[in-house]
Design a protein around this motif. Sequence first.
Motif, PDB file in Angstrom:
ATOM      1  N   ALA A 150      -2.428  -7.389 -32.300  1.00  0.00           N
ATOM      2  CA  ALA A 150      -2.154  -7.946 -30.973  1.00  0.00           C
ATOM      3  C   ALA A 150      -3.443  -8.098 -30.166  1.00  0.00           C
ATOM      4  N   ALA A 151      -4.333  -7.126 -30.263  1.00  0.00           N
ATOM      5  CA  ALA A 151      -5.601  -7.204 -29.538  1.00  0.00           C
ATOM      6  C   ALA A 151      -6.469  -8.348 -30.051  1.00  0.00           C
ATOM      7  N   LEU A 152      -6.514  -8.526 -31.378  1.00  0.00           N
ATOM      8  CA  LEU A 152      -7.296  -9.630 -31.959  1.00  0.00           C
ATOM      9  C   LEU A 152      -6.733 -10.980 -31.537  1.00  0.00           C
ATOM     10  N   GLU A 153      -5.429 -11.112 -31.572  1.00  0.00           N
ATOM     11  CA  GLU A 153      -4.812 -12.375 -31.156  1.00  0.00           C
ATOM     12  C   GLU A 153      -5.093 -12.660 -29.685  1.00  0.00           C
ATOM     13  N   PHE A 154      -5.108 -11.612 -28.877  1.00  0.00           N
ATOM     14  CA  PHE A 154      -5.360 -11.755 -27.443  1.00  0.00           C
ATOM     15  C   PHE A 154      -6.779 -12.252 -27.179  1.00  0.00           C
ATOM     16  N   ILE A 155      -7.782 -11.619 -27.789  1.00  0.00           N
ATOM     17  CA  ILE A 155      -9.163 -12.037 -27.536  1.00  0.00           C
ATOM     18  C   ILE A 155      -9.436 -13.417 -28.118  1.00  0.00           C
ATOM     19  N   ASN A 156      -8.834 -13.721 -29.267  1.00  0.00           N
ATOM     20  CA  ASN A 156      -9.020 -15.059 -29.837  1.00  0.00           C
ATOM     21  C   ASN A 156      -8.404 -16.136 -28.954  1.00  0.00           C
ATOM     22  N   ALA A 157      -7.279 -15.822 -28.336  1.00  0.00           N
ATOM     23  CA  ALA A 157      -6.641 -16.785 -27.442  1.00  0.00           C
ATOM     24  C   ALA A 157      -7.490 -17.030 -26.198  1.00  0.00           C
ATOM     25  N   GLU A 158      -8.195 -16.009 -25.740  1.00  0.00           N
ATOM     26  CA  GLU A 158      -8.989 -16.131 -24.515  1.00  0.00           C
ATOM     27  C   GLU A 158     -10.391 -16.672 -24.752  1.00  0.00           C
ATOM     28  N   LEU A 159     -11.024 -16.288 -25.853  1.00  0.00           N
ATOM     29  CA  LEU A 159     -12.433 -16.622 -26.064  1.00  0.00           C
ATOM     30  C   LEU A 159     -12.676 -17.562 -27.240  1.00  0.00           C
ATOM     31  N   GLY A 160     -11.620 -17.953 -27.911  1.00  0.00           N
ATOM     32  CA  GLY A 160     -11.783 -18.828 -29.057  1.00  0.00           C
ATOM     33  C   GLY A 160     -11.668 -18.054 -30.357  1.00  0.00           C
ATOM     34  N   GLU A 161     -10.993 -18.638 -31.313  1.00  0.00           N
ATOM     35  CA  GLU A 161     -10.697 -17.916 -32.544  1.00  0.00           C
ATOM     36  C   GLU A 161     -11.938 -17.750 -33.399  1.00  0.00           C
ATOM     37  N   ARG A 162     -12.139 -16.524 -33.851  1.00  0.00           N
ATOM     38  CA  ARG A 162     -13.244 -16.190 -34.739  1.00  0.00           C
ATOM     39  C   ARG A 162     -12.719 -15.238 -35.805  1.00  0.00           C
ATOM     40  N   PRO A 163     -13.211 -15.347 -37.036  1.00  0.00           N
ATOM     41  CA  PRO A 163     -12.791 -14.390 -38.065  1.00  0.00           C
ATOM     42  C   PRO A 163     -13.452 -13.042 -37.836  1.00  0.00           C
ATOM     43  N   VAL A 164     -12.856 -12.001 -38.389  1.00  0.00           N
ATOM     44  CA  VAL A 164     -13.484 -10.679 -38.385  1.00  0.00           C
ATOM     45  C   VAL A 164     -14.409 -10.597 -39.592  1.00  0.00           C
ATOM     46  N   THR A 165     -15.692 -10.357 -39.335  1.00  0.00           N
ATOM     47  CA  THR A 165     -16.673 -10.312 -40.414  1.00  0.00           C
ATOM     48  C   THR A 165     -17.115  -8.895 -40.758  1.00  0.00           C
ATOM     49  N   ALA A 166     -16.844  -7.957 -39.873  1.00  0.00           N
ATOM     50  CA  ALA A 166     -17.201  -6.565 -40.147  1.00  0.00           C
ATOM     51  C   ALA A 166     -16.358  -5.650 -39.273  1.00  0.00           C
ATOM     52  N   VAL A 167     -16.115  -4.450 -39.770  1.00  0.00           N
ATOM     53  CA  VAL A 167     -15.428  -3.405 -39.015  1.00  0.00           C
ATOM     54  C   VAL A 167     -16.269  -2.142 -39.105  1.00  0.00           C
ATOM     55  N   ILE A 168     -16.519  -1.521 -37.964  1.00  0.00           N
ATOM     56  CA  ILE A 168     -17.231  -0.244 -37.934  1.00  0.00           C
ATOM     57  C   ILE A 168     -16.251   0.841 -37.523  1.00  0.00           C
ATOM     58  N   TYR A 169     -16.072   1.822 -38.402  1.00  0.00           N
ATOM     59  CA  TYR A 169     -15.313   3.022 -38.050  1.00  0.00           C
ATOM     60  C   TYR A 169     -16.302   4.021 -37.451  1.00  0.00           C
ATOM     61  N   SER A 170     -16.145   4.367 -36.188  1.00  0.00           N
ATOM     62  CA  SER A 170     -17.105   5.292 -35.590  1.00  0.00           C
ATOM     63  C   SER A 170     -16.948   6.701 -36.138  1.00  0.00           C
ATOM     64  N   HIS A 171     -15.716   7.084 -36.499  1.00  0.00           N
ATOM     65  CA  HIS A 171     -15.520   8.410 -37.069  1.00  0.00           C
ATOM     66  C   HIS A 171     -14.154   8.516 -37.727  1.00  0.00           C
ATOM     67  N   SER A 172     -13.843   9.712 -38.203  1.00  0.00           N
ATOM     68  CA  SER A 172     -12.762   9.898 -39.165  1.00  0.00           C
ATOM     69  C   SER A 172     -11.412  10.246 -38.556  1.00  0.00           C
ATOM     70  N   HIS A 173     -11.237  10.098 -37.242  1.00  0.00           N
ATOM     71  CA  HIS A 173      -9.924  10.301 -36.633  1.00  0.00           C
ATOM     72  C   HIS A 173      -9.146   8.995 -36.671  1.00  0.00           C
ATOM     73  N   ILE A 174      -7.833   9.105 -36.801  1.00  0.00           N
ATOM     74  CA  ILE A 174      -7.040   7.933 -37.172  1.00  0.00           C
ATOM     75  C   ILE A 174      -6.994   6.851 -36.097  1.00  0.00           C
ATOM     76  N   GLY A 192     -16.356  -9.515 -50.475  1.00  0.00           N
ATOM     77  CA  GLY A 192     -17.631  -9.454 -49.775  1.00  0.00           C
ATOM     78  C   GLY A 192     -17.675 -10.271 -48.495  1.00  0.00           C
ATOM     79  N   LYS A 193     -16.529 -10.778 -48.056  1.00  0.00           N
ATOM     80  CA  LYS A 193     -16.506 -11.574 -46.828  1.00  0.00           C
ATOM     81  C   LYS A 193     -16.497 -10.690 -45.579  1.00  0.00           C
ATOM     82  N   VAL A 194     -16.029  -9.462 -45.736  1.00  0.00           N
ATOM     83  CA  VAL A 194     -15.933  -8.530 -44.612  1.00  0.00           C
ATOM     84  C   VAL A 194     -16.571  -7.202 -45.020  1.00  0.00           C
ATOM     85  N   GLN A 195     -17.454  -6.693 -44.168  1.00  0.00           N
ATOM     86  CA  GLN A 195     -18.031  -5.369 -44.384  1.00  0.00           C
ATOM     87  C   GLN A 195     -17.225  -4.312 -43.633  1.00  0.00           C
ATOM     88  N   ILE A 196     -17.068  -3.170 -44.249  1.00  0.00           N
ATOM     89  CA  ILE A 196     -16.478  -2.012 -43.584  1.00  0.00           C
ATOM     90  C   ILE A 196     -17.554  -0.928 -43.526  1.00  0.00           C
TER      91      ILE A 196
END
Length: 652
Positions: A150-174, A192-196
Motif C-alpha cells: 500500500a505504501a509503494l502504491e501510494f508513493i508511486n501514485a504521487e511521485l510517479g511509478e518507479r520499480p524497486v531496485t534495492a531493499v535495505i534491512y536496517s536490522h533483524s526485527h520483523i 539480479g534485478k533487485v539487491q537486498i
Amino acid sequence: MKARTITLIAMAISSASYAAVESKPATQATIDANQTLYKALPFNNKKDFENAQKGFIAKQDIVTIKNGKGDVVWDLEAYKKFITLDAKAPDSVNPSLWRNAQLNVINGLFKVTDGIYQVRGYDLTNITFVEGKTGWIVFDPLISQETAQAALEFINAELGERPVTAVIYSHSHIDHFGGVRGIVDEADVAAGKVQIVASHGFTEHAVSENVIAGNAMGRRAIYMYGALLPKNERGGVNGGLGQTTSTGLATLIRPTLVIEKTGEEHVIDGVKMVFQYTPGSEAPTEINTWFPEKKALWMAENSTNTMHNILTLRGAQVRDALKWSYYLNQTIEMWGDDVEVKFQSHHWPMWGQEEIVDYFKLQRDMYKYTHDQTVRLMNQGYIGSEISEIIQFPEEIDKNWNTRGYYGTLRHNSRAVYQRYMGWYSGNPSDLNNLPPTNAAVKYVEYMGGESAVIDKARQDFAAGNYRWVAEVLKHVVFANPQSKKGKALLADAYEQLGYQAESGPWRSVYLQGAYELRNGTPSAGGTNTASPDIIKNMPPEMLFDYLAVRLLPEKSAGKDYAINIDFTDLDEQYTLYIENSVLNHTTKLNDDPDVSLTLTKEALDNVQLGTVTLEQAIASGDIKLKGDKEVFKDFVGMLDTFNFWFNIVTP
C-alpha cells in the motif's frame, strides 16, 4: 522486539474479543497525577510537531489496509477518530503519552531531503524511499506485505511509478523486513534485478530471535502491545514507537549483499552510501547509513525520539547499554560535523547540524547514564528494585522530549542493566530458594489476616491512590484464591489506574491488558501465528533441532536411547539425532547403525511444520522416506510437548 518479532507475525484478534466488562474512568488521584505533568514538562515546545509535518506532500483520506481475504490488517483510522492534534489529553491518558500519540498519527508522504521520502502511519515502522538512478531504494519495508504494498502504491501514485531496485534491512526485527514481498518479486532478486542489503548475521537473527522461546514471548507480547484492548481513550492509545503493529503476512527474502564492517561504502542504484555496523546495540545486528552527497543520516533504530528498551517487556536477551552509547558516540565522531538531516525507522526526522548533534549526545548519554549509575548503585550494594526507585535522570535528559520513556523506561531499563551483570539473584539468602507465587501467596494472605481483611485494607489504599501497593498485595490474594471475585475486581481497578498514569505505551498496555484478563478471563482464541512460511523456510536444520530439543518431555523420553539419521537431499546435509538421558542432541557426524533413517528435502519438513501436510501424509506420499525401525521415529514424535499459547499471567 521490540514487539516486533516473529511471534507477532499474524495477530488475529477480532472485535468480539474486546472487553466484555466495561472499563472505569480515571480516579481523582490519577487525574491529579497526570495533571502534574503539564507543569513538569515543556508542553509549549512545539518543535516536534513542526518536524513531524515538515516536508508534507500528500496523505490518503483513509488509511485502512486489508489483505486478500478482506480482513483489516492495519487501521490507523481507529486511532484518528479520537486522537486529534487539537485535543487535550483525556483524564485516562498520561498527557506525555498522549502527545506522543498525536505525533504518531500524523501520517502521509513526506520529503526528508532531496531524493529521500518517507511514508509514515502505515505500520509501526516508517518505510523510506530513496530515489536511485533507475528506481526506488527502500529502507525497512514494514511488518506486513500488505502495508508495504500500500505504501509503494501510494508513493508511486504521487511521485510517479518507479520499480524497486534495492531493499535495505536496517536490522533483524520483523518490522524492518516483514513486508518485503509486498514490494519485491523474489524472482527479480534471483535474477539480479533487485539487491537486498543487510548486515552480517541478519538472516540467522531474523529467524532465531523467538524460535526457542517464541510461545512465551508471543503470549507476553499480547500484554506489551495490548492486543485485545479497544482503541479508545481507556484502551489502546499508543505503542511508543508507533501506534501498534500491523497484522498481515510477514515475509522474508535473503540478503544478496552483506555489510561486514563500519566504513564500508557501496553505490547502490547510483546512490553512494557509507554504513556503520552496530552489532549488539538495539538489535543483534544493525546498520546506520550515511548519504554523503545528501548529508543525510539514516539511524535505523539506534536512535529514535524516545528512550528505547534495554530489555523489552515481552522478554528477550538484555541489550548492552554501554555498547549502545559507544556506537552513538562513534556516529557523532564520524558524521556529526557534516550531518544536515537525520531520520530513522520510527517517528519523525530532525534537521540542522547543531540540533542533531545535541540530540545524539542526549541519546548517547541517556543510555550511558542508565548504565553507569545503575552499576554505581549496584556496587554500593543496591539490588535492581531498589536502584529503580533511586535512579533519576539529570534535568537535561529528563526534560527533553526525545529522551522521555514512551517505549523503554528508566525504571525497567535500570533493572535490565542490573540483570545483565548480576542475574536474577538479589544476593539475599531468602531469595535463593524462595517459594513460587502461589505457595507464597497462601502464606502471605494467612499472615495478613485472611482474604477479607486484606481486601478491606486494600480498598483504603485504593481510595488513597496507593495503586502500586494495592497491586502488590492483591496479587497475593488472587494467587491464593483465583476465584476471589472481589480480589480480582479490585486488582483490575488498580492495574487500570496505573495504566492510565503510565507514560510508556507498553506499560499502559501491560496494565490494561492485565485488568482486561482479570475481568474477563484468559482468552482462548485469536492470538498469534508463531512463524510465517518465509521464517520457517529460512530456519536452518540446526535451529529446528534445538527447538525440538526444548519440546522433549522427560517423562516420555526417560530410559530411551535412540539414534536417528536424517538426510536432507536438497541441502546435501546429513545429521544424526541422539535421544539419551532425556536430552536431544544433534551432530553432523553420522551414526553407522541408527535405529531409523529419514531421507527428505528441507521443503518436505517445512511443509510438515507449516501444517500443509501431516507427517503421516508426507510418509505415505514418499516425501519422507523411512528406513529401519519406524516405531522409533513414531515414538520420538510422541515425546514432543505442545505449548498452550494462552497460559495464565495475572492468575495462577
